[in-house]
Write a protein that holds these residues in place. Structure first.
Motif, PDB file in Angstrom:
ATOM      1  N   ASP A  38     -31.503  -9.552  -2.239  1.00  0.00           N
ATOM      2  CA  ASP A  38     -31.295  -9.723  -0.798  1.00  0.00           C
ATOM      3  C   ASP A  38     -30.592 -11.041  -0.497  1.00  0.00           C
ATOM      4  OD1 ASP A  38     -32.611  -7.295  -0.363  1.00  0.00           O
ATOM      5  OD2 ASP A  38     -34.558  -8.283  -0.223  1.00  0.00           O
ATOM      6  N   CYS A  39     -29.546 -11.325  -1.269  1.00  0.00           N
ATOM      7  CA  CYS A  39     -28.725 -12.541  -1.134  1.00  0.00           C
ATOM      8  C   CYS A  39     -29.498 -13.827  -1.439  1.00  0.00           C
ATOM      9  CB  CYS A  39     -28.103 -12.632   0.262  1.00  0.00           C
ATOM     10  SG  CYS A  39     -27.007 -11.255   0.630  1.00  0.00           S
ATOM     11  N   ARG A  40     -30.656 -13.712  -2.068  1.00  0.00           N
ATOM     12  CA  ARG A  40     -31.426 -14.898  -2.480  1.00  0.00           C
ATOM     13  C   ARG A  40     -31.300 -15.085  -3.985  1.00  0.00           C
ATOM     14  NH1 ARG A  40     -36.738 -14.242  -2.379  1.00  0.00           N
ATOM     15  NH2 ARG A  40     -36.586 -12.007  -2.120  1.00  0.00           N
ATOM     16  N   ASP A  41     -31.111 -16.325  -4.398  1.00  0.00           N
ATOM     17  CA  ASP A  41     -31.007 -16.669  -5.806  1.00  0.00           C
ATOM     18  C   ASP A  41     -32.399 -16.592  -6.441  1.00  0.00           C
ATOM     19  OD1 ASP A  41     -30.404 -17.719  -8.263  1.00  0.00           O
ATOM     20  OD2 ASP A  41     -29.576 -19.593  -7.503  1.00  0.00           O
ATOM     21  N   LEU A  42     -32.508 -15.967  -7.603  1.00  0.00           N
ATOM     22  CA  LEU A  42     -33.793 -15.835  -8.296  1.00  0.00           C
ATOM     23  C   LEU A  42     -33.955 -16.839  -9.432  1.00  0.00           C
ATOM     24  CD1 LEU A  42     -34.044 -11.939  -8.503  1.00  0.00           C
ATOM     25  CD2 LEU A  42     -35.289 -13.467  -6.962  1.00  0.00           C
ATOM     26  N   HIS A  48     -35.166 -10.323 -12.545  1.00  0.00           N
ATOM     27  CA  HIS A  48     -35.984  -9.120 -12.449  1.00  0.00           C
ATOM     28  C   HIS A  48     -35.286  -7.985 -13.189  1.00  0.00           C
ATOM     29  CE1 HIS A  48     -38.323 -10.217  -8.550  1.00  0.00           C
ATOM     30  NE2 HIS A  48     -37.982 -11.302  -9.225  1.00  0.00           N
ATOM     31  N   LEU A  49     -36.042  -7.223 -13.960  1.00  0.00           N
ATOM     32  CA  LEU A  49     -35.510  -6.005 -14.568  1.00  0.00           C
ATOM     33  C   LEU A  49     -35.647  -4.887 -13.543  1.00  0.00           C
ATOM     34  CD1 LEU A  49     -34.497  -4.319 -17.020  1.00  0.00           C
ATOM     35  CD2 LEU A  49     -36.913  -3.846 -17.474  1.00  0.00           C
ATOM     36  N   VAL A  50     -34.538  -4.203 -13.292  1.00  0.00           N
ATOM     37  CA  VAL A  50     -34.530  -3.094 -12.345  1.00  0.00           C
ATOM     38  C   VAL A  50     -33.948  -1.870 -13.035  1.00  0.00           C
ATOM     39  CG1 VAL A  50     -33.688  -2.311 -10.102  1.00  0.00           C
ATOM     40  CG2 VAL A  50     -34.171  -4.737 -10.455  1.00  0.00           C
ATOM     41  N   MET A  51     -34.659  -0.760 -12.950  1.00  0.00           N
ATOM     42  CA  MET A  51     -34.205   0.512 -13.510  1.00  0.00           C
ATOM     43  C   MET A  51     -33.975   1.455 -12.337  1.00  0.00           C
ATOM     44  SD  MET A  51     -34.270  -0.054 -16.802  1.00  0.00           S
ATOM     45  CE  MET A  51     -34.062   1.580 -17.435  1.00  0.00           C
TER      46      MET A  51
END
Length: 77
Positions: A38-42, A48-51
């Motif tokens: 959401d346009c925020r730097d992590l 995050h792993l996203v499947m």
């Protein structure tokens, strides 16, 4: 086809992917390591792993701390 990818999150949540499922010539399943959300730097939290193809989201790993790739034949020794 004999490799496994294990992903560990800071909270202890783990997921395992097979090489075959993400290989473009076989399963061609998307596995994303997100560094923004959401346009925020992590950077401070960790990626995050996203499947995207998973319906229940059980392989979404927040705050990834470790990724390991190993040969599956090590399981049978």
């Amino acid at each position: 086809m004999r490799y496994l990818i294990a992903v560990l999150g800071r909270d202890g949540h783990r997921a395992v992917l097979s090489w075959g499922e993400i290989d473009p010539e076989f399963g061609n399943t998307a596995a994303l390591l997100a560094v923004t959300m959401d346009c925020r730097d992590l950077t401070e939290q960790g990626p995050h792993l996203v499947m995207p193809g998973d319906h229940c989201g059980s392989r979404h790993i927040s705050q990834v701390t470790d990724i390991r790739v190993c040969a599956a034949d090590q399981l049978w020794v």
